[in-house]
Design an enzyme around this catalytic site. Structure first.
Site, short mmCIF file in Angstrom:
data_model
loop_
_atom_site.label_atom_id
_atom_site.label_comp_id
_atom_site.label_asym_id
_atom_site.label_seq_id
_atom_site.Cartn_x
_atom_site.Cartn_y
_atom_site.Cartn_z
N HIS A 133 3.00 -0.57 3.86
CA HIS A 133 2.29 -0.72 5.14
C HIS A 133 1.69 -2.11 5.36
O HIS A 133 0.55 -2.25 5.83
CB HIS A 133 1.18 0.33 5.25
CG HIS A 133 1.69 1.75 5.38
ND1 HIS A 133 2.93 2.07 5.86
CD2 HIS A 133 1.09 2.95 5.09
CE1 HIS A 133 3.08 3.39 5.87
NE2 HIS A 133 1.99 3.95 5.41
N HIS A 207 0.15 5.29 12.83
CA HIS A 207 -0.05 6.19 11.70
C HIS A 207 -1.07 7.28 12.01
O HIS A 207 -1.90 7.63 11.16
CB HIS A 207 -0.48 5.37 10.48
CG HIS A 207 -0.13 5.97 9.17
ND1 HIS A 207 -0.69 7.14 8.71
CD2 HIS A 207 0.73 5.58 8.20
CE1 HIS A 207 -0.20 7.43 7.52
NE2 HIS A 207 0.67 6.49 7.20
N GLU A 344 5.75 9.17 11.89
CA GLU A 344 5.74 7.73 12.08
C GLU A 344 7.14 7.26 12.44
O GLU A 344 8.05 7.29 11.60
CB GLU A 344 5.29 7.03 10.79
CG GLU A 344 3.97 7.52 10.26
CD GLU A 344 3.86 7.35 8.75
OE1 GLU A 344 3.98 6.22 8.25
OE2 GLU A 344 3.69 8.37 8.05
C1 BGC Z 1 3.40 7.20 3.47
C2 BGC Z 1 2.65 7.95 2.40
C3 BGC Z 1 1.33 7.29 2.22
C4 BGC Z 1 0.61 7.32 3.52
C5 BGC Z 1 -0.67 6.59 3.40
C6 BGC Z 1 2.61 7.30 4.72
O1 BGC Z 1 3.25 6.59 5.73
O2 BGC Z 1 4.70 7.66 3.63
O3 BGC Z 1 3.36 7.93 1.19
O4 BGC Z 1 0.58 7.88 1.24
O5 BGC Z 1 1.36 6.72 4.52
O6 BGC Z 1 -1.60 7.11 4.22
#
Ligand code: BGC
Length: 380
Positions: A133, A207, A344
């Site tokens: 991310h 998210h 997402e």
């Molecule tokens: C991921 C998860 C991660 C989460 C974090 C998601 O987009 O796929 O693995 O723990 O984001 O909040």
């Protein structure tokens, strides 16, 4: 009753009805701005978008975080359907990406490394050996500049941010615009746009953690989910795709017909073990680049439902596996494992290292443009 009385009564009903409809029309859309505190001396604002049905979306300029989405149930009862915090400080201190814009690269990059034209770029390994991310200070942790957007039958906010060349290890000055708009069809549209002055990679998403029943007080396992995908991208035990596009047929990943999320989440399946539940990218059917239905969630108790439309090739379904009760969110609600779900929209994880996947490379002179819509409705 005499005919005259009947006519008078009918006329009366008509006048009342007309007045009522006028009142409905008179509920204007609203766009409000208020202070939401500050981060490192930078002022943060909270925008509130309201449509004529009273649907209300709030967005903070810190991280572009959608802090609340209030939508009606089948009886018209409005309630918040996203997880988050009551105030800015809590978002700053510890946010498992609630509601935020994720970038420069949403999802994982294997070994926190990628190559462009023979040059190797090192990123923060902030998720085991991998990059997740956008790194330590991704787009979820910066303050965006904001401008109100008002159009016919829509209100919104345009957020802009320039990510400098080298920021979090990524090449190129990247100018990003993310526009949130709410319309009177109860659709929250997100338009993502970016340009660069040097070849780079981009993968932007939102998210939000949804719970259409009780704002995150209980698990989402009874939510019915449909994902418009014949294939998904299986992962290794660090959640990096193996490169395979695997058919969902006969697996717990077949959501082509709406199925309760909890129905197969405990199945004896290696992929579910790696994810601790669902934490996988699905290959959305149809043509990437064209807006098409990627997923639909329905909550049977309240009748609240949400469609997800996107131009993206993929969608990550994350069943909130890492929530563990350590976070107390809005209104004192404790977020236990699986009390929220994320859908997402995205390019596939680790695309920069997987040449077979749709490319996430952005060249100078080209435009990065994607659209995702979360549309709320009710079912019987
Ligand atoms: C991921 C998860 C991660 C989460 C974090 C998601 O987009 O796929 O693995 O723990 O984001 O909040």
């Amino acid at each position: 009753m005499k005919l005259r009385n009947v006519v008078v009564l009918l006329l009366f009903v008509l006048v009342v009805l007309q007045l009522y409809c006028k009142k409905e029309e008179n509920i204007d859309m609203k766009l409000l701005k208020q202070d939401f505190g500050s981060v490192n001396g930078q002022a943060v604002e909270l925008y509130t978008l309201v449509n004529t049905h009273g649907v209300k979306v709030q967005i903070a300029t810190y991280g572009g975080i959608v802090t609340s989405i209030q939508v009606p149930d089948r009886n018209g009862q409005l309630a918040d359907v996203v997880l988050g915090y009551d105030n800015l400080d809590e978002y700053v201190q510890n946010n498992p990406y609630f509601g935020c814009i994720v970038g420069r690269y949403g999802n994982r990059i294997a070994q926190a490394e990628f190559e462009l034209d023979g040059v190797s770029y090192s990123l923060a390994a902030n998720n085991g050996p991998n990059h997740l991310h956008g790194g330590l200070v991704g787009f979820d942790k910066v303050v965006w500049s904001a401008k109100p957007v008002e159009g016919k039958d829509k209100v919104g906010v345009e957020l802009t941010y320039t990510s400098n060349d080298g920021e979090e290890g990524y090449p190129g000055n990247l100018q990003v615009t993310v526009t949130y708009t709410l319309d009177n069809e109860n659709a929250l549209q997100i338009d993502y746009y970016a340009v660069t002055d040097k070849k780079t990679i981009v993968n932007l998403t939102n998210h939000s953690y949804f719970n259409l029943n009780d704002a995150g007080a209980a698990p989402i396992l009874d939510h019915q989910l449909m994902i418009n995908a014949d294939e998904f991208t299986p992962v290794d035990n660090t959640l990096i795709p193996t490169g395979e596009l695997r058919s969902v047929e006969g697996t717990p990943f077949d959501f082509r017909k709406a199925t309760a999320i909890g129905a197969r989440i405990g199945a004896d399946d290696e992929q579910l073990k790696f994810g601790g539940g669902y934490d996988h990218n699905f290959v959305v059917n149809g043509q990437a680049g064209e807006l098409r239905l990627a997923a639909e969630v329905t909550e049977p108790v309240t009748g609240r439902a949400m469609e997800v439309w996107t131009t993206e090739p993929g969608i990550q379904f994350y069943s909130g596996n890492f929530l563990d009760g350590s976070i107390t969110g809005k209104n004192g609600i404790v977020y236990q494992q699986r009390n929220g779900l994320c859908l997402e929209t995205q390019h596939f994880p680790d695309s920069p290292n997987q040449p077979e996947f749709p490319s996430t490379v952005l060249e100078p002179g080209d435009e990065y443009k994607t659209t995702t819509i979360y549309k709320f409705k009710v079912t019987e």
